[in-house]
Design a protein around this motif. Sequence first.
Motif, PDB file in Angstrom:
ATOM      1  N   PHE A   1       0.574  -1.917 -15.614  1.00 48.08           N
ATOM      2  CA  PHE A   1      -0.030  -0.736 -15.000  1.00 48.08           C
ATOM      3  C   PHE A   1      -0.383   0.293 -16.084  1.00 48.08           C
ATOM      4  CE2 PHE A   1      -0.084   3.371 -12.963  1.00 48.08           C
ATOM      5  CZ  PHE A   1      -0.703   3.136 -11.744  1.00 48.08           C
TER       6      PHE A   1
ATOM      7  N   ASN B   1      -9.237  -0.074  -9.033  1.00 48.54           N
ATOM      8  CA  ASN B   1      -8.334  -0.073  -7.885  1.00 48.54           C
ATOM      9  C   ASN B   1      -7.567  -1.387  -7.790  1.00 48.54           C
ATOM     10  OD1 ASN B   1      -7.508   1.572  -5.600  1.00 48.54           O
ATOM     11  ND2 ASN B   1      -8.340  -0.078  -4.348  1.00 48.54           N
ATOM     12  N   TYR B   2      -8.269  -2.499  -8.042  1.00 47.37           N
ATOM     13  CA  TYR B   2      -7.587  -3.800  -8.017  1.00 47.37           C
ATOM     14  C   TYR B   2      -6.540  -3.878  -9.123  1.00 47.37           C
ATOM     15  CZ  TYR B   2     -10.876  -5.715  -4.623  1.00 47.37           C
ATOM     16  OH  TYR B   2     -11.587  -5.960  -3.486  1.00 47.37           O
TER      17      TYR B   2
ATOM     18  N   LEU C   1      -4.984  -1.554 -10.989  1.00 48.31           N
ATOM     19  CA  LEU C   1      -3.830  -0.670 -10.829  1.00 48.31           C
ATOM     20  C   LEU C   1      -3.029  -1.029  -9.586  1.00 48.31           C
ATOM     21  CD1 LEU C   1      -5.470   2.754 -11.757  1.00 48.31           C
ATOM     22  CD2 LEU C   1      -3.985   1.344 -13.185  1.00 48.31           C
ATOM     23  N   GLY C   2      -3.756  -1.338  -8.516  1.00 51.46           N
ATOM     24  CA  GLY C   2      -3.077  -1.615  -7.245  1.00 51.46           C
ATOM     25  C   GLY C   2      -2.248  -2.888  -7.297  1.00 51.46           C
ATOM     26  N   ILE C   3      -2.803  -3.930  -7.886  1.00 51.51           N
ATOM     27  CA  ILE C   3      -2.057  -5.188  -7.942  1.00 51.51           C
ATOM     28  C   ILE C   3      -0.812  -5.012  -8.809  1.00 51.51           C
ATOM     29  CG2 ILE C   3      -2.113  -7.565  -8.791  1.00 51.51           C
ATOM     30  CD1 ILE C   3      -5.089  -7.615  -7.940  1.00 51.51           C
TER      31      ILE C   3
ATOM     32  N   LEU D   1       0.808  -2.277  -9.436  1.00 54.90           N
ATOM     33  CA  LEU D   1       1.753  -1.401  -8.731  1.00 54.90           C
ATOM     34  C   LEU D   1       2.468  -2.160  -7.614  1.00 54.90           C
ATOM     35  CD1 LEU D   1       2.558   1.642  -8.764  1.00 54.90           C
ATOM     36  CD2 LEU D   1       1.001   1.948  -6.850  1.00 54.90           C
ATOM     37  N   THR D   2       1.688  -2.941  -6.855  1.00 55.51           N
ATOM     38  CA  THR D   2       2.283  -3.725  -5.780  1.00 55.51           C
ATOM     39  C   THR D   2       3.340  -4.673  -6.332  1.00 55.51           C
ATOM     40  OG1 THR D   2       0.190  -3.639  -4.601  1.00 55.51           O
ATOM     41  CG2 THR D   2       1.774  -5.297  -3.879  1.00 55.51           C
TER      42      THR D   2
END
Lengths: 354, 550
Positions: A76, A97-98, A100-102, A104-105
């Motif tokens: 991240f 978004n993908y 950072l989001g992945i 983070l998830t």
Amino acid sequence: MTDNNETNGAPSDEEGRAPKRVIGTPPPPPTHDLLPDDTGGAEGTGGYQLDEKKARAAERAAGAFFVLTFVAGIAFIVFYAVWPGHVGNINRATSSNYALGISLTLAFLGLAVGMTIWVRHLMTSKEIIQERHELSSPPEDRQVFNEYFQQGVQESGITQRRFLRRTLLLASAPLGLLPLVLLRDLGPLPEKKLRHTAWKNGTRLVVDGTGQPLKASDFNSPGGIITVVPEGAQNNLDDIAKAAVLLINLPPDQMKVKKGRENWHVGGIVAYSKICTHVGCPAALYEQTTHHILCPCHQSTFDALDSAKVIFGPAARPLPQLPIGVNSEGYLVATSDFHEPIGPSFWERGKSKV
Amino acid sequence: MSTATPPKAIDGTIGFADERFGTAGFLRGKMKKVFPDHWSFMLGEIALYSFIILLATGTFLTLWFKPSMGEVIYHGSYTKLDGVNMSEAYDSTLRISFDVRGGLLMRQIHHWAAVLFLASIMVHMLRVFFTGSYRKPREVNWLIGLGLFTLGILEGLFGYSLPDDLLSGTGLRITQGVMQSIPVVGTYIFYFAFGGGFPGHDFISRLYTVHVLLIPGILLALVGAHFMILWHQGHTQFSGKNRTEKNVIGKPFFPVFMIKAGAFFMFTFAVTALLGTFAQINPIWLFGPYTPDSITAGSQPDFYMGFLEGALRIMPNWETNLWGHTIPWNVLVPALLPLGLIMTGAALWPFIEQWATGDKKIHNLADRPRNAPFRTAVGMTAVTFYGMLWLAGGNDILADKFHVSLYATTWFFRGAVFVGPVIAYVVTKRLCVGLQRSDAAELHHGVEAGVITMLPSGEFVEMHQPVKEDAEAVLRGKQELPAIEDAGEDANGIPAPSSRGPLGKARKALNNAFTADDISIGNGHGNGHGNGHGEHPEAGTGDHKELSRG
């Protein structure tokens, strides 16, 4: 999240014979033999014995997930700091978004799964039975409270001293109103503002968005519809919110013109308020074949041919009609304001004819 | 007590705190506190964790969001809107989405967490209702929960209204229309709230303060109270082996529940992050800035506003005009009645139940829904009423997807909103009674063993086995529903004073409703409140033979 501890032992004979049936709420796992009933409940200290081999496997699994979180966390930060293409256009925002989001998830997921494995397979705490404490206080507490209360009231003198009591009440009354009074300047009074719009006799109809004035000849395609606003109010949202008008070119032979409105249209071009009389959404959908105007919010439907009267839906009143005409230069103009308040109903709506 | 001493860091900290606050004595009793285990007990936790996520992501968003209706011309990264007039609120939301790293992600997590917050509150409330967990001593926490739910809906509405895009502005326009229609004071409320006409220049900044400070503050206080009361009173548990009204069985708070709760928080965060990554929510850049004369077809609010939207859609267009005053029932009724009915009903219910049943006992064992048929049926009635309104809120989508006439869907829901709940009531009650009978039968005849035996007469029967101990404890956990004493009649047939009068009669009638369909699991003597289900083997016909249909 019931516990599936490894040490529960093999199923008993009875379990072997009986068909496995789950009745309603699944019963707790058969841990009764583990309840340290006689070792002092909550204070019990002994735990399960773990199967060391399985425990080590569980530890490795949990550890692997914690490492996943570590990696995802680093990822991240790296994505954020190093990768150049985060912002600037919609594609970059999407891939950012993908990325950072992945990460983070995965970071949260790793912790979640690791901790779950830890709780389920590595913790040795036993189930314990705890007595619930009585919620209400012992009767003597209530009694003592009552005595103290009575005594305090007596000592304060509030019951005997009537003048004190009443003036105290009197004193607090206006204080309670202060916050309300202070809110008065939140806004002006509505007065008659809801009854009027920016339309006046002679105001030109201009196309919403472009500000172009219209001639009847510019708007001669049958079934045409366009949103117009008063000239000079194009950029005033408060004015538009009341004065937006649907201009519709209707076939004159099919129109049912209401008495007194014979000269409100220009050769079949009629102007209705665009603000729905239900709760104020723009009634923007127009069906050319039926000449119905539909508000997309709550589906009130108005008949454009028949003075925009309501033919379906929750609106109670027709869309008000704006009387229009043509000025000396041939432009479409309003010949007056609306003859009734536009938009949603309100308490004072019918009150005055001013 | 072992003599073990924790590591110096802990010992030192506790020592420091203990000498000043008496911490050790306080924590001693808390560390081993037992929280009972059941999947349905996690629902409230989801709400709590979503709330924390909302606070965190919301704080992030405030750093860039500009709550202003001042007009600017957009020149940001989203070129399709370049040069367009818009409010600073919309402009800054676009910037958060496209010009702040991680901004879009945080926005989407924030919105998804809000959806999850309200969804989990709803399901949590249903769990509490259907298991009777709101009963004494937990009535106050139930009321706090209702407050949290109502404020949560409002907070959500205000939140998605802030960006000032076309969709949110339309929502505000409807809110304003409803405000304006309130009798007597409506126009004043409208003008005060908006600082003048609609949309004005003040509303977004006012809304912002309410959304980020006032309501979250109240929510935080209520969440704190909710949780402290829960901690103090202890959680309910389902009946089962060794479980009584006076005890609680489960793993200790430290370390098991603590880490489990932590894991669950991480799961909740992971799910919202996953949704924020892959499931686009509220793409405000597609809607464009708000102008009062534009709209898109198929506008839908967030799901928790759907039932109000549906009510607005299916209400007939009634309006009263009297002496120059207009009372728009077509707006007032749908805006106030469904929410008022559901929330008032839910708030009064624990007290109505207490009054009707005369049950003033402390309840720590949760009911199985089937064992309280009246409550369960009334609950399903409310759920169906809500559900029909909610579906009606999407009638244009339904009409489009199922290729039926839009007006037909409206008419369907106008009927279904009344008929659906009645059907739900009857069906639920029958289901509960059926399940109770099957429970009773199971207790008294056992369960089918899957073993077929031939009798001397040549007849084949299936062997039955007594229910297992754990399962039996669950079945035996059923509590008899208390009938109020039929203070009824004295020797001369004169009804007692308490049961006379409309109130006494109402209480008796309600009491009957609560107790009527109670199938006793009593020891040996079924009392079948005869509902014409004679074909089913009656509970407890006495003999404990293994073969029930011999």
